[in-house]
Design a protein around this motif. Structure first.
Motif, PDB file in Angstrom:
ATOM      1  N   ALA A   1      20.391 -25.968  15.613  1.00 31.25           N
ATOM      2  CA  ALA A   1      21.362 -24.544  15.600  1.00 31.25           C
ATOM      3  C   ALA A   1      20.922 -23.780  14.385  1.00 31.25           C
ATOM      4  O   ALA A   1      20.786 -24.531  13.369  1.00 31.25           O
ATOM      5  CB  ALA A   1      22.725 -24.839  15.830  1.00 31.25           C
ATOM      6  N   ASP A   2      21.179 -22.350  14.623  1.00 32.68           N
ATOM      7  CA  ASP A   2      21.326 -21.389  13.354  1.00 32.68           C
ATOM      8  C   ASP A   2      22.626 -21.282  13.094  1.00 32.68           C
ATOM      9  O   ASP A   2      23.396 -20.430  13.634  1.00 32.68           O
ATOM     10  CB  ASP A   2      20.406 -20.222  13.808  1.00 32.68           C
ATOM     11  CG  ASP A   2      20.469 -19.218  12.646  1.00 32.68           C
ATOM     12  OD1 ASP A   2      21.231 -19.034  11.832  1.00 32.68           O
ATOM     13  OD2 ASP A   2      19.470 -18.354  12.797  1.00 32.68           O
ATOM     14  N   LEU A   3      23.105 -21.809  12.047  1.00 32.77           N
ATOM     15  CA  LEU A   3      24.716 -21.766  11.651  1.00 32.77           C
ATOM     16  C   LEU A   3      25.192 -20.622  11.491  1.00 32.77           C
ATOM     17  O   LEU A   3      26.228 -19.842  11.734  1.00 32.77           O
ATOM     18  CB  LEU A   3      24.927 -22.858  10.441  1.00 32.77           C
ATOM     19  CG  LEU A   3      26.473 -23.113  10.198  1.00 32.77           C
ATOM     20  CD1 LEU A   3      26.910 -23.731  11.458  1.00 32.77           C
ATOM     21  CD2 LEU A   3      26.483 -24.108   8.964  1.00 32.77           C
TER      22      LEU A   3
ATOM     23  N   GLU B   1      28.023 -15.753  13.546  1.00 33.65           N
ATOM     24  CA  GLU B   1      28.048 -14.170  14.031  1.00 33.65           C
ATOM     25  C   GLU B   1      28.443 -14.111  15.341  1.00 33.65           C
ATOM     26  O   GLU B   1      29.109 -13.058  15.669  1.00 33.65           O
ATOM     27  CB  GLU B   1      26.552 -13.525  13.756  1.00 33.65           C
ATOM     28  CG  GLU B   1      26.291 -13.495  12.371  1.00 33.65           C
ATOM     29  CD  GLU B   1      25.064 -13.003  11.929  1.00 33.65           C
ATOM     30  OE1 GLU B   1      24.196 -12.759  12.933  1.00 33.65           O
ATOM     31  OE2 GLU B   1      24.677 -12.843  10.803  1.00 33.65           O
ATOM     32  N   VAL B   2      27.738 -14.869  16.193  1.00 32.92           N
ATOM     33  CA  VAL B   2      28.133 -14.875  17.761  1.00 32.92           C
ATOM     34  C   VAL B   2      29.536 -14.965  18.029  1.00 32.92           C
ATOM     35  O   VAL B   2      30.189 -14.511  18.741  1.00 32.92           O
ATOM     36  CB  VAL B   2      27.253 -15.789  18.574  1.00 32.92           C
ATOM     37  CG1 VAL B   2      27.607 -15.825  19.962  1.00 32.92           C
ATOM     38  CG2 VAL B   2      25.877 -15.326  18.370  1.00 32.92           C
ATOM     39  N   LEU B   3      30.062 -16.153  17.277  1.00 38.53           N
ATOM     40  CA  LEU B   3      31.553 -16.516  17.615  1.00 38.53           C
ATOM     41  C   LEU B   3      32.567 -15.218  17.217  1.00 38.53           C
ATOM     42  O   LEU B   3      33.561 -15.287  17.551  1.00 38.53           O
ATOM     43  CB  LEU B   3      31.910 -17.792  16.971  1.00 38.53           C
ATOM     44  CG  LEU B   3      31.310 -18.931  17.486  1.00 38.53           C
ATOM     45  CD1 LEU B   3      31.371 -20.123  16.751  1.00 38.53           C
ATOM     46  CD2 LEU B   3      31.835 -19.091  18.987  1.00 38.53           C
TER      47      LEU B   3
ATOM     48  N   LEU C   1      24.632 -16.912  22.206  1.00 39.53           N
ATOM     49  CA  LEU C   1      25.266 -18.360  21.825  1.00 39.53           C
ATOM     50  C   LEU C   1      24.148 -19.268  22.029  1.00 39.53           C
ATOM     51  O   LEU C   1      23.752 -20.364  21.329  1.00 39.53           O
ATOM     52  CB  LEU C   1      26.645 -18.564  22.449  1.00 39.53           C
ATOM     53  CG  LEU C   1      27.184 -20.080  22.162  1.00 39.53           C
ATOM     54  CD1 LEU C   1      27.606 -19.938  20.848  1.00 39.53           C
ATOM     55  CD2 LEU C   1      28.632 -20.159  23.068  1.00 39.53           C
ATOM     56  N   ILE C   2      23.608 -19.302  23.417  1.00 41.73           N
ATOM     57  CA  ILE C   2      22.471 -20.142  23.483  1.00 41.73           C
ATOM     58  C   ILE C   2      21.366 -20.295  22.656  1.00 41.73           C
ATOM     59  O   ILE C   2      20.781 -21.124  22.322  1.00 41.73           O
ATOM     60  CB  ILE C   2      22.078 -20.016  25.293  1.00 41.73           C
ATOM     61  CG1 ILE C   2      23.194 -20.335  26.059  1.00 41.73           C
ATOM     62  CG2 ILE C   2      21.003 -20.856  25.559  1.00 41.73           C
ATOM     63  CD1 ILE C   2      23.865 -21.637  26.240  1.00 41.73           C
ATOM     64  N   ASP C   3      20.976 -18.978  22.532  1.00 46.41           N
ATOM     65  CA  ASP C   3      19.828 -18.755  21.410  1.00 46.41           C
ATOM     66  C   ASP C   3      20.251 -19.270  20.192  1.00 46.41           C
ATOM     67  O   ASP C   3      19.487 -19.970  19.456  1.00 46.41           O
ATOM     68  CB  ASP C   3      19.475 -17.331  21.197  1.00 46.41           C
ATOM     69  CG  ASP C   3      18.651 -16.846  22.470  1.00 46.41           C
ATOM     70  OD1 ASP C   3      18.018 -17.643  23.038  1.00 46.41           O
ATOM     71  OD2 ASP C   3      18.636 -15.433  22.669  1.00 46.41           O
TER      72      ASP C   3
END
Length: 174
Positions: free
Chosen positions: A23-25, A30-32, A47-49
């Motif tokens: 995962a890209d932390l 950013e997504v969250l 989020l999946i990406d």
């Protein structure tokens, strides 16, 4: 709730790691923190990406089907943008800016987008030979992103949303 984003992002990254993904932390955080407006589906795909999961095949697509114009081994060069990074690269293109995606399997193969001064997006791709060079235009940044993501995935059908014009004669001696 925003105060909990870092902890939640870490938990999601740990879950992804347990499942064998990287995962890209930063992207997770950013997504969250992003607002789901107007559609939550777009945010979910980001989020999946960010979790590092591979792209899903469209429903009904044969998993061994390859793009007939893509040559064997077609894949973008390592380190090129993909997923959320590719989307951001296209969305952040200044007017008259461009992005070129090169193919690792053949230097004569690439896809590119030009954010024209008039605000439209010109997409081009070349499949190995100068005669196999095509272009199209769209006003939609999202359609440009989807086409480039399809090209990077090597899937079939990414060209279907457009009417392509052959410009191969511009690059060949006829």
């Amino acid at each position: 709730m925003l105060a909990e984003v870092a902890g939640i992002a870490r938990e999601i990254a740990d879950w992804a790691a347990e499942a064998g993904f990287t995962a890209d932390l930063k992207a997770l955080r950013e997504v969250l923190a992003e607002r789901a407006d107007p559609f939550v589906e777009d945010l979910f795909l980001k989020l999946i990406d960010a979790c590092g999961l591979p792209p899903a095949r469209p429903e009904g697509e044969d998993p061994v089907k390859i793009d007939p114009l893509a040559h064997p081994g077609h894949r973008p060069v390592d380190g090129g943008p993909h997923g959320v990074a590719l989307e951001k690269a296209v969305l952040n293109l200044p007017r008259d800016g461009n992005l070129v995606l090169e193919c690792a399997g053949d230097e004569r193969c690439y896809a590119q987008v030009w954010h024209r001064p008039d605000g439209t997006y010109q997409l081009e791709y070349r499949d190995r030979a100068p005669a196999e060079h095509y272009r199209t235009r769209t006003v939609s940044a999202e359609k440009a992103v989807a086409a480039l993501q399809g090209w990077t995935a090597g899937g079939a059908g990414w060209r279907d949303a457009f009417q392509w014009e052959s410009i191969g004669s511009w690059f060949t001696d006829v």
